[in-house]
Write an enzyme that holds these catalytic residues in place. Structure first.
Site, mmCIF file in Angstrom:
data_model
loop_
_atom_site.group_PDB
_atom_site.id
_atom_site.type_symbol
_atom_site.label_atom_id
_atom_site.label_comp_id
_atom_site.label_asym_id
_atom_site.label_seq_id
_atom_site.Cartn_x
_atom_site.Cartn_y
_atom_site.Cartn_z
ATOM 1 N N ARG A 174 -6.216 3.205 11.394
ATOM 2 C CA ARG A 174 -5.872 1.815 11.665
ATOM 3 C C ARG A 174 -6.766 1.235 12.750
ATOM 4 N NH1 ARG A 174 -0.140 2.219 9.761
ATOM 5 N NH2 ARG A 174 0.685 0.130 9.562
ATOM 6 N N LYS A 231 0.818 -1.221 0.000
ATOM 7 C CA LYS A 231 0.000 0.000 0.000
ATOM 8 C C LYS A 231 0.851 1.270 0.000
ATOM 9 C CE LYS A 231 -1.343 -0.335 4.824
ATOM 10 N NZ LYS A 231 -0.051 0.099 5.336
ATOM 11 N N ARG A 240 12.010 -6.851 2.049
ATOM 12 C CA ARG A 240 11.897 -5.413 1.769
ATOM 13 C C ARG A 240 13.171 -4.677 2.218
ATOM 14 N NH1 ARG A 240 6.738 -2.057 3.690
ATOM 15 N NH2 ARG A 240 7.382 -2.549 5.815
ATOM 16 N N ARG A 298 2.674 -7.579 13.776
ATOM 17 C CA ARG A 298 1.967 -6.561 12.980
ATOM 18 C C ARG A 298 0.773 -7.175 12.254
ATOM 19 N NH1 ARG A 298 6.797 -4.647 9.646
ATOM 20 N NH2 ARG A 298 5.392 -3.304 8.490
ATOM 21 N N ARG A 341 13.990 -2.089 7.570
ATOM 22 C CA ARG A 341 13.294 -1.379 8.644
ATOM 23 C C ARG A 341 13.365 -2.183 9.946
ATOM 24 N NH1 ARG A 341 7.414 0.654 6.646
ATOM 25 N NH2 ARG A 341 6.882 -0.312 8.624
HETATM 26 P P1 AMP Z 1 3.675 1.657 8.349
HETATM 27 O O1 AMP Z 1 4.831 2.440 7.825
HETATM 28 O O2 AMP Z 1 2.344 2.164 7.853
HETATM 29 O O3 AMP Z 1 3.844 0.171 8.146
HETATM 30 O O4 AMP Z 1 3.644 1.888 9.937
HETATM 31 C C1 AMP Z 1 4.721 1.464 10.761
HETATM 32 C C2 AMP Z 1 4.305 1.504 12.220
HETATM 33 O O5 AMP Z 1 3.971 2.857 12.596
HETATM 34 C C3 AMP Z 1 3.081 0.684 12.583
HETATM 35 O O6 AMP Z 1 3.366 -0.684 12.779
HETATM 36 C C4 AMP Z 1 2.655 1.393 13.884
HETATM 37 O O7 AMP Z 1 3.489 1.029 14.964
HETATM 38 C C5 AMP Z 1 2.935 2.860 13.560
HETATM 39 N N1 AMP Z 1 1.737 3.509 12.951
HETATM 40 C C6 AMP Z 1 1.634 4.036 11.698
HETATM 41 N N2 AMP Z 1 0.404 4.519 11.483
HETATM 42 C C7 AMP Z 1 -0.309 4.293 12.627
HETATM 43 C C8 AMP Z 1 -1.641 4.510 13.016
HETATM 44 N N3 AMP Z 1 -2.539 5.083 12.185
HETATM 45 N N4 AMP Z 1 -2.023 4.144 14.274
HETATM 46 C C9 AMP Z 1 -1.139 3.582 15.126
HETATM 47 N N5 AMP Z 1 0.127 3.308 14.817
HETATM 48 C C10 AMP Z 1 0.566 3.653 13.573
#
Ligand code: AMP
Length: 212
Positions: A88, A15, A127, A170, A159
């Site tokens: 989320r 995404k 990744r 996750r 990451r």
């Molecule tokens: P992402 O880059 O979207 O995979 O997000 C990485 C991490 O950031 C997630 O696993 C959460 O720990 C945190 N995170 C990002 N967006 C949110 C959100 N909307 N609510 C809570 N935690 C978030």
């Protein structure tokens, strides 16, 4: 007015990549809450958030709601934006609809990128990312030179939350907290399901058709 588009999908569904491509095509901002939190590294907020992120847990709703309210109020979002990684949870989705109502805006479409579970873990462990924002997949989208970003020449890295343990958590958190949003938006008539198992360009075209 292009409108506000939400991308839902489990970690590893692509995404982030699709959000970036769609934002370039529609010429509206790509808002990734994960990127905003990672960019805050070194600040009190960023370091506190990293503790949750590295365990594969969600950062508390209050932090995210304040962050998205601030970002959506900025002028460049007036014609719409692509939301990647927000909302989320149901409380985050409720807060988003209040924020948009306040701003006299609405959600145009919610895209749900669907990929079978077994593919997600393989994809995430392969990744590699660059500090410039580029993302690679060692299997189906590798850099031309191993370990080096094609765009800026920077060193690629994994990451902190792409370790197998964090990835498994996750996925569990996604199913428990985020998947209920699929029914939430379906019942509002906003949901479009996208098959995320094909190639990047093919999926990007399907997404573009869905929002046009
Ligand atoms: P992402 O880059 O979207 O995979 O997000 C990485 C991490 O950031 C997630 O696993 C959460 O720990 C945190 N995170 C990002 N967006 C949110 C959100 N909307 N609510 C809570 N935690 C978030």
């Amino acid at each position: 007015m292009i409108g506000n588009i939400i991308l839902l999908g489990p970690p590893g569904s692509g995404k982030g990549t699709q959000a970036k491509l769609l934002a370039e095509r529609l010429k509206i901002p790509h808002i990734s809450t994960g990127d905003i939190l990672r960019a805050a590294k070194g600040t009190e907020l960023g370091d506190r958030a990293a503790e949750y992120m590295n365990r594969g847990e969600l950062v508390p709703d209050t932090v995210l709601i304040a962050m998205i309210e601030d970002r959506l109020s900025q002028q460049d979002c007036a014609a719409g934006c692509i939301l990647d990684g927000y909302p989320r949870t149901i409380p985050q989705a409720d807060a988003l609809s209040e924020i948009l109502t306040e701003l006299n805006r609405e959600i145009k479409t919610v895209l749900d990128i669907e990929v079978p579970d077994d593919r997600l873990i393989t994809r995430l462990s392969a990744r590699r990312v660059c500090a410039c924002g580029a993302t690679y997949q060692l299997t189906f989208n590798p850099p031309q030179l191993e370990g080096v970003c094609d765009l800026c020449g920077g060193a690629l890295y994994q990451r902190d939350d792409d370790t197998e343990e964090s990835v498994r958590n996750r996925l569990l958190v996604y199913k428990r907290e985020t998947q209920p949003l699929i029914d939430y938006y379906r019942s509002q008539g906003l949901l479009v399901a996208i098959d995320g198992s094909g190639g990047i360009t093919e999926i990007a075209d399907e997404i573009y058709r869905a929002v046009s």
